[in-house]
Design a protein around this motif. Structure first.
Motif, mmCIF file in Angstrom:
data_model
loop_
_atom_site.group_PDB
_atom_site.id
_atom_site.type_symbol
_atom_site.label_atom_id
_atom_site.label_comp_id
_atom_site.label_asym_id
_atom_site.label_seq_id
_atom_site.Cartn_x
_atom_site.Cartn_y
_atom_site.Cartn_z
ATOM 1 N N LEU A 156 -31.777 33.791 32.026
ATOM 2 C CA LEU A 156 -32.671 33.213 33.191
ATOM 3 C C LEU A 156 -34.218 33.992 32.944
ATOM 4 O O LEU A 156 -35.091 33.029 33.307
ATOM 5 C CB LEU A 156 -32.238 33.396 34.657
ATOM 6 N N GLY A 157 -34.164 35.170 32.573
ATOM 7 C CA GLY A 157 -35.670 35.637 32.455
ATOM 8 C C GLY A 157 -36.139 34.807 31.370
ATOM 9 O O GLY A 157 -37.474 34.592 31.193
ATOM 10 N N ASP B 61 -40.796 28.892 30.488
ATOM 11 C CA ASP B 61 -41.563 28.043 31.138
ATOM 12 C C ASP B 61 -42.951 28.481 31.370
ATOM 13 O O ASP B 61 -43.932 27.574 31.581
ATOM 14 C CB ASP B 61 -40.842 27.816 32.582
ATOM 15 N N VAL B 62 -43.469 29.721 31.325
ATOM 16 C CA VAL B 62 -44.844 30.241 31.635
ATOM 17 C C VAL B 62 -45.201 29.816 30.296
ATOM 18 O O VAL B 62 -46.485 29.341 30.079
ATOM 19 C CB VAL B 62 -44.673 31.737 31.578
ATOM 20 N N PHE B 63 -44.727 29.845 28.866
ATOM 21 C CA PHE B 63 -45.363 29.328 27.664
ATOM 22 C C PHE B 63 -45.658 27.620 27.988
ATOM 23 O O PHE B 63 -46.682 27.405 27.565
ATOM 24 C CB PHE B 63 -44.502 29.587 26.531
ATOM 25 N N ALA B 64 -44.846 27.186 28.448
ATOM 26 C CA ALA B 64 -44.849 25.551 28.513
ATOM 27 C C ALA B 64 -45.941 25.265 29.621
ATOM 28 O O ALA B 64 -46.871 24.373 29.534
ATOM 29 C CB ALA B 64 -43.459 25.068 29.146
ATOM 30 N N ALA C 190 -43.383 21.588 21.121
ATOM 31 C CA ALA C 190 -42.563 22.667 20.841
ATOM 32 C C ALA C 190 -42.219 23.553 22.098
ATOM 33 O O ALA C 190 -41.001 24.132 22.015
ATOM 34 C CB ALA C 190 -43.635 23.663 20.025
ATOM 35 N N GLY C 191 -43.025 23.656 22.981
ATOM 36 C CA GLY C 191 -42.666 24.170 24.380
ATOM 37 C C GLY C 191 -41.707 23.571 25.065
ATOM 38 O O GLY C 191 -40.609 23.971 25.583
ATOM 39 N N GLY C 192 -41.584 22.112 24.923
ATOM 40 C CA GLY C 192 -40.324 21.328 25.432
ATOM 41 C C GLY C 192 -39.154 21.704 24.792
ATOM 42 O O GLY C 192 -37.940 21.759 25.501
ATOM 43 N N VAL C 193 -39.173 21.827 23.478
ATOM 44 C CA VAL C 193 -37.930 21.866 22.779
ATOM 45 C C VAL C 193 -37.329 23.434 23.023
ATOM 46 O O VAL C 193 -36.210 23.565 23.150
ATOM 47 C CB VAL C 193 -38.328 21.776 21.261
ATOM 48 N N ALA C 194 -38.307 24.440 23.077
ATOM 49 C CA ALA C 194 -37.824 25.618 23.732
ATOM 50 C C ALA C 194 -37.155 25.789 25.047
ATOM 51 O O ALA C 194 -36.320 26.363 25.196
ATOM 52 C CB ALA C 194 -39.033 26.727 23.278
ATOM 53 N N GLN C 195 -37.728 24.931 25.764
ATOM 54 C CA GLN C 195 -37.299 24.879 27.344
ATOM 55 C C GLN C 195 -35.888 24.326 27.151
ATOM 56 O O GLN C 195 -35.043 24.870 27.960
ATOM 57 C CB GLN C 195 -38.180 23.999 28.061
ATOM 58 N N VAL C 196 -35.668 23.161 26.327
ATOM 59 C CA VAL C 196 -34.283 22.820 26.417
ATOM 60 C C VAL C 196 -33.165 23.455 26.115
ATOM 61 O O VAL C 196 -32.175 23.804 26.337
ATOM 62 C CB VAL C 196 -34.230 21.352 25.543
ATOM 63 N N ASP D 123 -39.354 25.412 38.253
ATOM 64 C CA ASP D 123 -38.319 26.046 37.279
ATOM 65 C C ASP D 123 -38.485 27.436 37.454
ATOM 66 O O ASP D 123 -37.222 27.886 37.365
ATOM 67 C CB ASP D 123 -38.379 25.266 36.000
ATOM 68 N N ILE D 124 -39.341 27.962 37.390
ATOM 69 C CA ILE D 124 -39.756 29.500 37.283
ATOM 70 C C ILE D 124 -39.180 29.940 38.579
ATOM 71 O O ILE D 124 -38.403 31.003 38.772
ATOM 72 C CB ILE D 124 -41.224 29.879 37.132
ATOM 73 N N ALA D 125 -39.435 29.313 39.743
ATOM 74 C CA ALA D 125 -39.197 29.727 41.005
ATOM 75 C C ALA D 125 -37.578 29.789 41.273
ATOM 76 O O ALA D 125 -36.868 30.686 41.763
ATOM 77 C CB ALA D 125 -39.722 29.144 42.117
ATOM 78 N N ALA D 126 -37.018 28.549 40.420
ATOM 79 C CA ALA D 126 -35.530 28.369 40.661
ATOM 80 C C ALA D 126 -34.872 29.416 39.679
ATOM 81 O O ALA D 126 -33.799 29.954 40.092
ATOM 82 C CB ALA D 126 -35.120 27.125 40.266
ATOM 83 N N ALA D 127 -35.281 29.921 38.753
ATOM 84 C CA ALA D 127 -34.818 30.863 37.731
ATOM 85 C C ALA D 127 -34.902 32.198 38.362
ATOM 86 O O ALA D 127 -33.956 32.897 38.446
ATOM 87 C CB ALA D 127 -35.642 30.956 36.384
#
Length: 280
Positions: A60-61, A67-70, A106-112, A242-246
């Motif tokens: 989760l971290g 998400d910060v990168f995104a 690239a950020g989206g792929v990393a998120q998925v 998403d960061i808040a949810a994590a």
């Protein structure tokens, strides 16, 4: 009439058997009955969720970090789209737009990727704490163990079934429920205390799920730079959710795991000692 079994001796019974076949059947005993089907499901047993919880928290971290990168890549893309909207054109802006777009993808792929791995480990942890909760309190659960995983994948009901299961797990793992010897029980319809940790996590998760789907569809339908800039802003809001949810999920996982670990280590509560009545 000949015996219906050996076809050689004369039948002497109403069933059409001879004396020899009757004696042979009596010696063999009654025919075996149908096989007994196996019990449905494995019995619930305690297993430590601590190791899985640590893995979930780490993942989760990672999700929050991605998400910060995104968010940063979204800021870069918004700046480029803003320059395009204000009339900045040329080779330089085209190259910047291509780089920003590639970075954003690239950020989206990393998120998925981070989300998929985290979901798998989280579901394993969630199922384990559900089984443990059944050991602590077998009567409070409104859904079977299978829904701890299946409830996330069934459309519509996945908006509230996992929360309901989480509430049952939380109540079964708390101080109000039965301990390991099951000397007390809580009815499934009994009044429940508030669940701020569960509610905060679930509200943020569902909100992010809905906002993300809406913003992603809008981004895919964007036709020009101005629409792209607007939809990227919406996606950045989803990333912040998403960061808040994590973070809320980390709190939920840690709190619930500590509750179960403490309850398992404490063992069954001491039984009350009944003092004998004094002699008259």
């Amino acid at each position: 009439m000949l015996c219906t079994t050996c076809r050689s001796n004369t039948a002497t019974t109403p069933e059409g058997l001879c004396d020899a076949c009757v004696r042979a059947a009596a010696a063999a005993g009654p025919p075996p009955g149908p096989p007994v089907p196996p019990a449905a499901g494995r019995p619930a047993g305690l297993r430590s969720p601590v190791g899985l919880a640590r893995a979930v928290v780490v993942l989760l971290g990672v999700v929050a970090a991605v998400d910060v990168f995104a968010l940063w890549t979204g800021t870069v893309l918004r700046d480029v789209m803003g320059d395009v909207v204000t009339g900045d054109h040329g080779t330089d802006i085209d190259q910047r737009a291509d780089r920003a777009d590639a970075l954003y993808i690239a950020g989206g792929v990393a998120q998925v990727a981070a989300l998929v791995v985290t979901c798998v480990v989280f579901l394993v942890w969630f199922h384990r704490v559900r089984v443990n909760a059944e050991v602590f309190e077998p009567h409070i659960h409104r859904k079977s163990r299978g829904w701890a995983i299946g409830g996330w994948f069934v459309p519509i009901v996945n908006l509230w079934y996992p929360r309901r299961i989480a509430v049952d797990i939380w109540d079964a793992s708390g101080d109000r429920s039965v301990a390991l010897d099951r000397t007390l029980t809580l009815d499934a319809s009994a009044s429940r205390p508030p669940h701020p940790v569960v509610n905060a996590w679930w509200t943020l998760w569902v909100s992010n799920l809905l906002v993300s789907r809406w913003a992603t569809r809008a981004y895919q339908d964007a036709d020009d730079a101005e629409e792209t800039k607007s939809t990227v802003t919406q996606l950045m809001f989803s990333d912040a959710l998403d960061i808040a949810a994590a973070v809320a999920a980390i709190v939920f996982v840690l709190r619930l795991t500590r509750m179960q670990d403490a309850k398992a280590r404490s063992g069954p509560p001491p039984r009350p000692v009944t003092e004998p009545f004094p002699a008259p």
